[in-house]
Design a protein around this motif. Sequence first.
Motif, mmCIF file in Angstrom:
data_model
loop_
_atom_site.group_PDB
_atom_site.id
_atom_site.type_symbol
_atom_site.label_atom_id
_atom_site.label_comp_id
_atom_site.label_asym_id
_atom_site.label_seq_id
_atom_site.Cartn_x
_atom_site.Cartn_y
_atom_site.Cartn_z
ATOM 1 N N GLY A 44 0.637 -1.150 -0.293
ATOM 2 C CA GLY A 44 -0.025 0.466 0.014
ATOM 3 C C GLY A 44 0.834 1.467 0.338
ATOM 4 O O GLY A 44 2.038 1.321 0.506
ATOM 5 N N ARG A 45 0.109 2.415 -0.372
ATOM 6 C CA ARG A 45 1.188 3.176 -0.708
ATOM 7 C C ARG A 45 0.817 4.123 0.082
ATOM 8 O O ARG A 45 1.132 6.050 0.444
ATOM 9 N N THR A 46 0.333 4.262 1.360
ATOM 10 C CA THR A 46 -0.486 4.801 2.571
ATOM 11 C C THR A 46 0.824 4.583 4.008
ATOM 12 O O THR A 46 0.479 4.988 4.996
ATOM 13 N N PHE A 47 1.721 3.574 3.495
ATOM 14 C CA PHE A 47 2.311 2.780 4.517
ATOM 15 C C PHE A 47 2.618 4.189 5.472
ATOM 16 O O PHE A 47 2.973 4.238 6.766
ATOM 17 N N SER A 48 3.677 5.290 4.871
ATOM 18 C CA SER A 48 3.968 6.251 5.264
ATOM 19 C C SER A 48 3.294 6.884 7.165
ATOM 20 O O SER A 48 4.009 8.027 7.317
ATOM 21 N N SER A 70 6.531 6.441 15.202
ATOM 22 C CA SER A 70 5.483 7.526 14.234
ATOM 23 C C SER A 70 5.941 7.703 12.976
ATOM 24 O O SER A 70 6.931 6.874 12.227
ATOM 25 N N TRP A 71 5.058 8.906 12.275
ATOM 26 C CA TRP A 71 5.106 7.827 11.088
ATOM 27 C C TRP A 71 6.213 8.562 10.140
ATOM 28 O O TRP A 71 6.872 7.949 9.121
ATOM 29 N N SER A 72 7.077 9.775 10.712
ATOM 30 C CA SER A 72 8.301 10.345 10.461
ATOM 31 C C SER A 72 9.148 9.910 10.934
ATOM 32 O O SER A 72 11.133 9.846 10.443
ATOM 33 N N GLY A 73 9.084 8.626 11.965
ATOM 34 C CA GLY A 73 10.412 7.693 12.688
ATOM 35 C C GLY A 73 11.021 8.656 13.618
ATOM 36 O O GLY A 73 11.635 8.852 14.493
ATOM 37 N N GLY A 74 10.445 9.742 13.957
ATOM 38 C CA GLY A 74 10.337 10.806 15.394
ATOM 39 C C GLY A 74 10.439 10.877 16.193
ATOM 40 O O GLY A 74 10.869 11.370 17.672
ATOM 41 N N ARG A 75 9.228 9.912 16.431
ATOM 42 C CA ARG A 75 8.991 9.761 18.934
ATOM 43 C C ARG A 75 8.812 8.001 18.417
ATOM 44 O O ARG A 75 8.079 7.508 16.818
ATOM 45 N N THR A 76 9.533 7.615 18.947
ATOM 46 C CA THR A 76 9.621 6.047 19.305
ATOM 47 C C THR A 76 9.058 5.928 20.961
ATOM 48 O O THR A 76 9.021 6.899 21.749
ATOM 49 N N ASP A 119 11.632 2.300 7.527
ATOM 50 C CA ASP A 119 12.314 2.884 6.400
ATOM 51 C C ASP A 119 10.598 3.147 5.383
ATOM 52 O O ASP A 119 10.726 2.320 5.074
ATOM 53 N N ASN A 120 10.298 4.152 5.591
ATOM 54 C CA ASN A 120 9.533 4.397 4.382
ATOM 55 C C ASN A 120 9.681 4.567 3.099
ATOM 56 O O ASN A 120 8.405 4.488 2.100
ATOM 57 N N ALA A 121 10.647 4.022 2.657
ATOM 58 C CA ALA A 121 10.798 4.126 1.186
ATOM 59 C C ALA A 121 10.651 2.441 1.340
ATOM 60 O O ALA A 121 10.630 2.384 0.002
#
Length: 119
Positions: A26-30, A52-58, A73-75
């Motif tokens: 799916g294209r909405t993973f990020s 988080s979606w950006s990886g900035g919060r864990t 890895d959103n890519a």
Amino acid sequence: QVQLVESGGGLVQAGGSLRLSCAASGRTFSSYVMNWFRQAPGKEREFVAAISWSGGRTYYADSVKGRFTISRDNAKNTVYLQMNSLKPEDTSVYYCAASQHYPGPYDYWGQGTQVTVSS
């Protein structure tokens, strides 16, 4: 729709390491918060970690803090769980889950991957 497939589980000795992967379609993973849960036989499913979606919060359960690291890895549409210093009590089926918020509710779940830690 998002489909999640975990991999990387196995048998490891106490003190060892494993890295779990969860590949998403799916294209909405990020746009999703990604989570790891685990469930041992006879026990309730418990939260392990989230990112988080950006990886900035864990976020981590106290039982794994300092030993496990969640990343994404959103890519590659993939979330990872690096597990170090494993203990027999980490033995469980590990599941990844996608949610729009932390903590949940959880929209999609994978089928799980078994992690067994021998003493």
